[in-house]
Design a protein around this motif. Structure first.
Motif, PDB file in Angstrom:
ATOM      1  N   ALA A 174       1.021  -1.063  -0.016  1.00 37.88           N
ATOM      2  CA  ALA A 174      -0.099   0.020   0.007  1.00 37.88           C
ATOM      3  C   ALA A 174       0.879   1.354  -0.010  1.00 37.88           C
ATOM      4  O   ALA A 174       0.603   2.131  -0.647  1.00 37.88           O
ATOM      5  CB  ALA A 174      -0.865   0.051   1.255  1.00 37.88           C
ATOM      6  N   GLN A 175       2.019   1.434   0.828  1.00 40.37           N
ATOM      7  CA  GLN A 175       2.730   2.391   0.712  1.00 40.37           C
ATOM      8  C   GLN A 175       3.332   2.522  -0.671  1.00 40.37           C
ATOM      9  O   GLN A 175       3.597   3.802  -1.205  1.00 40.37           O
ATOM     10  CB  GLN A 175       4.001   2.183   1.978  1.00 40.37           C
ATOM     11  CG  GLN A 175       3.669   2.048   3.237  1.00 40.37           C
ATOM     12  CD  GLN A 175       3.513   3.698   3.854  1.00 40.37           C
ATOM     13  OE1 GLN A 175       2.540   4.514   3.745  1.00 40.37           O
ATOM     14  NE2 GLN A 175       4.654   4.100   4.316  1.00 40.37           N
ATOM     15  N   ALA A 176       3.826   1.566  -1.095  1.00 41.97           N
ATOM     16  CA  ALA A 176       4.582   1.674  -2.606  1.00 41.97           C
ATOM     17  C   ALA A 176       3.498   2.307  -3.394  1.00 41.97           C
ATOM     18  O   ALA A 176       3.835   2.784  -4.451  1.00 41.97           O
ATOM     19  CB  ALA A 176       4.992   0.337  -2.888  1.00 41.97           C
ATOM     20  N   GLU A 177       2.122   2.140  -3.430  1.00 46.10           N
ATOM     21  CA  GLU A 177       1.431   2.628  -4.297  1.00 46.10           C
ATOM     22  C   GLU A 177       0.840   4.007  -3.857  1.00 46.10           C
ATOM     23  O   GLU A 177      -0.063   4.568  -4.649  1.00 46.10           O
ATOM     24  CB  GLU A 177       0.013   1.456  -4.229  1.00 46.10           C
ATOM     25  CG  GLU A 177       0.246   0.206  -4.735  1.00 46.10           C
ATOM     26  CD  GLU A 177       0.351   0.018  -6.071  1.00 46.10           C
ATOM     27  OE1 GLU A 177      -0.338   1.056  -6.855  1.00 46.10           O
ATOM     28  OE2 GLU A 177       0.862  -0.787  -6.737  1.00 46.10           O
ATOM     29  N   GLY A 178       1.213   4.476  -2.615  1.00 44.80           N
ATOM     30  CA  GLY A 178       1.022   5.860  -2.519  1.00 44.80           C
ATOM     31  C   GLY A 178      -0.167   5.978  -1.414  1.00 44.80           C
ATOM     32  O   GLY A 178      -0.727   7.020  -1.278  1.00 44.80           O
ATOM     33  N   VAL A 179      -0.709   4.828  -0.949  1.00 41.17           N
ATOM     34  CA  VAL A 179      -1.862   4.975   0.024  1.00 41.17           C
ATOM     35  C   VAL A 179      -1.117   5.750   1.216  1.00 41.17           C
ATOM     36  O   VAL A 179       0.097   5.464   1.768  1.00 41.17           O
ATOM     37  CB  VAL A 179      -2.266   3.508   0.492  1.00 41.17           C
ATOM     38  CG1 VAL A 179      -3.325   3.672   1.443  1.00 41.17           C
ATOM     39  CG2 VAL A 179      -2.835   2.919  -0.651  1.00 41.17           C
ATOM     40  N   TYR A 180      -1.955   6.422   1.736  1.00 40.31           N
ATOM     41  CA  TYR A 180      -1.901   7.492   2.901  1.00 40.31           C
ATOM     42  C   TYR A 180      -1.116   8.888   2.749  1.00 40.31           C
ATOM     43  O   TYR A 180      -0.955   9.658   3.481  1.00 40.31           O
ATOM     44  CB  TYR A 180      -0.829   6.567   4.018  1.00 40.31           C
ATOM     45  CG  TYR A 180      -1.680   5.701   4.741  1.00 40.31           C
ATOM     46  CD1 TYR A 180      -2.741   5.642   5.353  1.00 40.31           C
ATOM     47  CD2 TYR A 180      -0.960   4.197   4.474  1.00 40.31           C
ATOM     48  CE1 TYR A 180      -3.501   4.435   5.987  1.00 40.31           C
ATOM     49  CE2 TYR A 180      -1.782   3.273   4.995  1.00 40.31           C
ATOM     50  CZ  TYR A 180      -3.041   3.320   5.531  1.00 40.31           C
ATOM     51  OH  TYR A 180      -3.558   2.198   6.288  1.00 40.31           O
ATOM     52  N   SER A 181      -0.724   8.870   1.288  1.00 37.12           N
ATOM     53  CA  SER A 181       0.022  10.191   1.139  1.00 37.12           C
ATOM     54  C   SER A 181      -0.942  11.259   0.824  1.00 37.12           C
ATOM     55  O   SER A 181      -0.690  12.476   1.473  1.00 37.12           O
ATOM     56  CB  SER A 181       0.737   9.965  -0.373  1.00 37.12           C
ATOM     57  OG  SER A 181      -0.028   9.791  -1.223  1.00 37.12           O
ATOM     58  N   SER A 182      -2.199  11.133   0.474  1.00 37.33           N
ATOM     59  CA  SER A 182      -3.262  12.020   0.467  1.00 37.33           C
ATOM     60  C   SER A 182      -3.371  12.433   1.788  1.00 37.33           C
ATOM     61  O   SER A 182      -3.427  13.576   2.214  1.00 37.33           O
ATOM     62  CB  SER A 182      -4.474  11.756  -0.148  1.00 37.33           C
ATOM     63  OG  SER A 182      -4.175  11.353  -1.575  1.00 37.33           O
ATOM     64  N   PHE A 183      -3.465  11.786   2.602  1.00 39.79           N
ATOM     65  CA  PHE A 183      -3.926  11.889   4.252  1.00 39.79           C
ATOM     66  C   PHE A 183      -2.714  12.739   4.694  1.00 39.79           C
ATOM     67  O   PHE A 183      -2.877  13.750   5.589  1.00 39.79           O
ATOM     68  CB  PHE A 183      -3.998  10.657   4.804  1.00 39.79           C
ATOM     69  CG  PHE A 183      -4.118  10.827   6.639  1.00 39.79           C
ATOM     70  CD1 PHE A 183      -5.163  11.823   7.032  1.00 39.79           C
ATOM     71  CD2 PHE A 183      -3.241  10.433   7.292  1.00 39.79           C
ATOM     72  CE1 PHE A 183      -5.398  11.917   8.351  1.00 39.79           C
ATOM     73  CE2 PHE A 183      -3.080  10.742   8.710  1.00 39.79           C
ATOM     74  CZ  PHE A 183      -4.258  11.332   9.055  1.00 39.79           C
ATOM     75  N   ARG A 184      -1.443  12.521   4.617  1.00 40.10           N
ATOM     76  CA  ARG A 184      -0.482  13.140   5.109  1.00 40.10           C
ATOM     77  C   ARG A 184      -0.349  14.523   4.398  1.00 40.10           C
ATOM     78  O   ARG A 184      -0.096  15.569   5.306  1.00 40.10           O
ATOM     79  CB  ARG A 184       0.891  12.518   4.786  1.00 40.10           C
ATOM     80  CG  ARG A 184       1.095  11.271   5.241  1.00 40.10           C
ATOM     81  CD  ARG A 184       2.650  10.498   5.308  1.00 40.10           C
ATOM     82  NE  ARG A 184       2.896   9.472   6.012  1.00 40.10           N
ATOM     83  CZ  ARG A 184       2.843   8.154   5.614  1.00 40.10           C
ATOM     84  NH1 ARG A 184       2.406   7.953   4.072  1.00 40.10           N
ATOM     85  NH2 ARG A 184       3.058   7.093   6.294  1.00 40.10           N
ATOM     86  N   ARG A 185      -0.703  14.805   3.082  1.00 39.17           N
ATOM     87  CA  ARG A 185      -0.787  16.063   2.697  1.00 39.17           C
ATOM     88  C   ARG A 185      -1.936  16.902   3.230  1.00 39.17           C
ATOM     89  O   ARG A 185      -1.770  18.293   3.440  1.00 39.17           O
ATOM     90  CB  ARG A 185      -0.971  15.955   0.917  1.00 39.17           C
ATOM     91  CG  ARG A 185       0.225  15.681   0.480  1.00 39.17           C
ATOM     92  CD  ARG A 185       0.264  16.107  -0.946  1.00 39.17           C
ATOM     93  NE  ARG A 185      -1.006  15.347  -1.714  1.00 39.17           N
ATOM     94  CZ  ARG A 185      -0.763  14.051  -2.105  1.00 39.17           C
ATOM     95  NH1 ARG A 185       0.544  13.477  -2.150  1.00 39.17           N
ATOM     96  NH2 ARG A 185      -1.704  13.277  -2.728  1.00 39.17           N
ATOM     97  N   CYS A 186      -2.954  16.344   3.694  1.00 41.64           N
ATOM     98  CA  CYS A 186      -4.095  16.996   4.118  1.00 41.64           C
ATOM     99  C   CYS A 186      -3.943  17.597   5.511  1.00 41.64           C
ATOM    100  O   CYS A 186      -4.491  18.443   5.993  1.00 41.64           O
ATOM    101  CB  CYS A 186      -5.438  16.121   3.922  1.00 41.64           C
ATOM    102  SG  CYS A 186      -6.150  15.859   2.372  1.00 41.64           S
ATOM    103  N   LEU A 187      -2.994  16.642   6.312  1.00 47.46           N
ATOM    104  CA  LEU A 187      -2.700  17.148   7.578  1.00 47.46           C
ATOM    105  C   LEU A 187      -2.173  18.597   7.662  1.00 47.46           C
ATOM    106  O   LEU A 187      -2.142  19.312   8.532  1.00 47.46           O
ATOM    107  CB  LEU A 187      -1.819  16.277   8.132  1.00 47.46           C
ATOM    108  CG  LEU A 187      -2.255  14.624   8.701  1.00 47.46           C
ATOM    109  CD1 LEU A 187      -1.284  13.781   9.333  1.00 47.46           C
ATOM    110  CD2 LEU A 187      -3.754  15.061   9.777  1.00 47.46           C
ATOM    111  N   LYS A 188      -1.898  19.398   6.560  1.00 49.18           N
ATOM    112  CA  LYS A 188      -0.907  20.367   6.570  1.00 49.18           C
ATOM    113  C   LYS A 188      -2.092  21.497   6.209  1.00 49.18           C
ATOM    114  O   LYS A 188      -1.726  22.540   6.296  1.00 49.18           O
ATOM    115  CB  LYS A 188       0.133  20.403   5.634  1.00 49.18           C
ATOM    116  CG  LYS A 188       1.315  19.448   5.831  1.00 49.18           C
ATOM    117  CD  LYS A 188       2.108  19.365   4.650  1.00 49.18           C
ATOM    118  CE  LYS A 188       3.382  18.141   5.226  1.00 49.18           C
ATOM    119  NZ  LYS A 188       4.308  18.229   3.889  1.00 49.18           N
ATOM    120  N   ALA A 189      -3.293  21.033   5.764  1.00 52.44           N
ATOM    121  CA  ALA A 189      -4.309  22.143   5.469  1.00 52.44           C
ATOM    122  C   ALA A 189      -5.300  21.932   6.642  1.00 52.44           C
ATOM    123  O   ALA A 189      -5.516  21.077   7.424  1.00 52.44           O
ATOM    124  CB  ALA A 189      -4.728  21.719   3.964  1.00 52.44           C
ATOM    125  N   SER A 190      -6.175  22.888   6.197  1.00 49.64           N
ATOM    126  CA  SER A 190      -7.665  22.953   7.238  1.00 49.64           C
ATOM    127  C   SER A 190      -8.445  21.853   7.107  1.00 49.64           C
ATOM    128  O   SER A 190      -8.636  21.526   5.735  1.00 49.64           O
ATOM    129  CB  SER A 190      -8.139  24.209   7.192  1.00 49.64           C
ATOM    130  OG  SER A 190      -9.555  24.163   7.537  1.00 49.64           O
TER     131      SER A 190
END
Length: 561
Positions: A174-190
């Motif tokens: 999952a990590q290799a497929e980019g899972v959780y990358s959207s969540f990590r980016r969203c943590l920097k936004a409202s």
């Protein structure tokens, strides 16, 4: 039940949950006690269990009597008697299996593309020829895993099925497929930015109602409360639909990322994945994925966003797929629907604001926030944006999952699957399960689109398609639907509880006074007009149409007997 006693029981259930910090439910404790005893509980054990969970003995007994998993034989072979498996010959194979081992009927195992299907006592799935050729159901032997469905994409690009087709279930994959990358980016936004993106994208819930995902999340986020919850609804029970099972098994981390994004957006710190007990592999895969995510520090009290996720197994009730019945089940009560309003987004689990989304809906979210609202809204139609995973049963030449853009017609979808299996003509299709619609060929040019279908009085449901080929025994189909209603009605609405029984009696009794079709039709009308939830409101429609279109074959003994 006395209203004051009902409120007291609910209060006890909620206090029990809070005492155990959200890790226990009275229903789970009842389930555990029955499993330990390998069957029923005696009066003394009921009394002790009642004391432990702080509920009246009558409530504990009512819970046990309601859920099929709590009063059925534990070491039984579970035979799927859902519409698709019935059409594949489940009724013919069941008597043979009953001579070999205790059997229990269930209504969908999510293997509609290769039915008939059954689960043995070790939770192995038996399908098709394996089921017909089994010679000792009481002593299961190790078999190769049941095949996964074919997964195709007719959309411009795959969204919900992009990982499911490749079985990306481990954390490393999952990590290799980019899972959780959207969540990590969203943590920097409202958090509100996620909600705004979903509203602009136009995503709608894939569980059947088609309500705006963004609006539901906003309603929950803006409801004042000291605690909020997120529930992933994996109680997919419509015979003909199996996309949620495949996502839970093959893309569990995609499901978890969708839950994380929802929790962050609405301010929830606890989430539950409700999975039907007929999906044991999905439960195992999700448990493993949640454990790996805790280990990686993505979940838990010390994570970047503190969220706890647990799994709640269904207990064999179809109606618990309805969100308020599901809330009651989690709280430890009978899975009966609640009167709305208030809606769960304002007052859901334990009276707190709760988002309930089905699995397919949640898996879409990461792609939407990653690619942007405009990119997602460009797919599908103006009224129904994005893609939909449609499930085709064994009655089609190419069964399986097909991801399509909203706007494709039912006819195009059928043609893409090569029409009916074995080259037989199709007389009709069932769309959306028993609560969906019976579609004749003159309706197949309707678009897969919420608005277009609503204008034609068609229910999309979960998007499952069951083929009705020439030669279908429509009397047997009607009997199966009525038995399904009898078994799965939660019983809260009297017409829904008693009406299907009377309709089945009328169908089977040649001595029924008057026209049997008229008797059944009148009963359906009463059920439809007096039911609280979609189960009683929607099931009469396809049954009524079956009577109108195929009534001659249903009531003429020369057909299909």
């Amino acid at each position: 039940m006395n209203p004051s006693l009902d409120k007291l029981t609910q209060s006890h259930a909620r206090r029990y949950w809070q005492t155990h910090h959200g890790t226990r439910s009275p229903l789970l404790q009842v389930h555990e006690a029955i499993r330990k005893q390998h069957g029923s509980l005696n009066a003394e054990e009921i009394r002790e269990l009642s004391r432990q969970v702080g509920m009246p003995e009558s409530t504990v007994l009512s819970i046990i009597s309601y859920y099929a998993d709590l009063h059925g034989p534990r070491q039984s072979l579970r035979i799927c008697r859902g519409t698709s498996c019935n059409l594949a010959g489940a009724e013919q194979v069941q008597p043979k299996l009953e001579k070999q081992a205790p059997c229990r009927e269930v209504y969908c195992l999510g293997h509609c593309y290769q039915g008939p299907a059954a689960l043995d006592k070790t939770d192995q799935v038996l399908v098709g020829e394996d089921l017909f050729s089994i010679d000792n159901a009481a002593e299961p032997r190790q078999r190769p895993p049941a095949a996964m469905p074919s997964i195709r994409c007719l959309a411009t690009r795959a969204i919900v099925t992009k990982r499911a087709a490749r079985d990306v279930y481990s954390f490393e994959q999952a990590q290799a497929e980019g899972v959780y990358s959207s969540f990590r980016r969203c943590l920097k936004a409202s958090p509100v930015k996620i909600i705004e993106t979903l509203e602009q994208a136009g995503e709608r819930g894939r569980g059947g109602a088609g309500f705006s995902t963004g609006k539901k999340w906003r309603s929950c986020a803006e409801s004042r409360a000291d605690r909020r919850y997120v529930i992933a609804n994996g109680d997919e029970g419509d015979p003909g639909s199996f996309i949620d099972r495949v996502l839970l098994e093959n893309d569990p981390h995609g499901v978890i990322e969708g839950i994380l994004l929802c929790a962050y957006a609405v301010g929830a710190t606890q989430a539950i994945v409700f999975i039907r007990s007929e999906y044991p592999k999905a439960i195992q895969r999700m448990q493993s994925a949640i454990g790996a995510t805790y280990k990686a520090g993505i979940l838990g009290a010390d994570a970047a966003y503190p969220l706890e996720i647990s799994i709640f197994p269904g207990m064999g009730s179809y109606v618990c797929g309805e969100e308020t019945a599901m809330l009651n089940a989690i709280e430890g009560l009978r899975g009966e629907v609640r009167i709305r309003p208030p809606y769960p987004a304002q007052a859901g689990l334990y009276g707190k604001p709760t988002v309930v989304n089905n699995v397919e809906t949640l898996v879409n979210v990461a792609a939407i926030v990653a690619e942007g609202a405009q990119a997602y809204a460009a797919l599908g139609t103006k009224a129904s944006a994005g893609t939909k995973a449609m499930c085709l049963d064994h009655g089609f030449a190419q069964p399986g999952i097909v991801e399509v853009e909203f706007g494709i017609t039912i006819r195009q979808l059928i043609e893409s699957a090569g029409g009916a299996a074995n080259g037989k003509p199709l007389e009709a299709v069932i769309l959306g399960g028993p609560m969906g619609s019976l579609l004749l060929p003159d309706q197949w040019d309707v678009e897969v689109c919420y608005e277009a279908m609503a204008k034609s009085g068609i229910q999309l449901g979960h998007g499952g398609l069951v083929a009705l080929q020439t030669g279908t025994n429509y009397r047997k189909l009607l009997e199966q639907w009525l038995k399904f209603m009898i078994d799965e009605s939660c019983g809260k609405c009297v017409p829904c509880r008693l009406g299907p029984k009377q309709a089945l009696i009328a169908l089977q009794d040649d001595k029924t006074t008057g026209n049997r079709k008229d008797v059944i039709t009148k009963l359906l009308g009463v059920i439809e007009q007096s039911s609280l939830c979609a189960f009683g409101q929607y099931m009469p429609s396809p049954i009524r149409k079956l009577l109108v279109v195929f009534g001659d074959r249903i009531f003429d003994q020369r057909y299909g007997e």
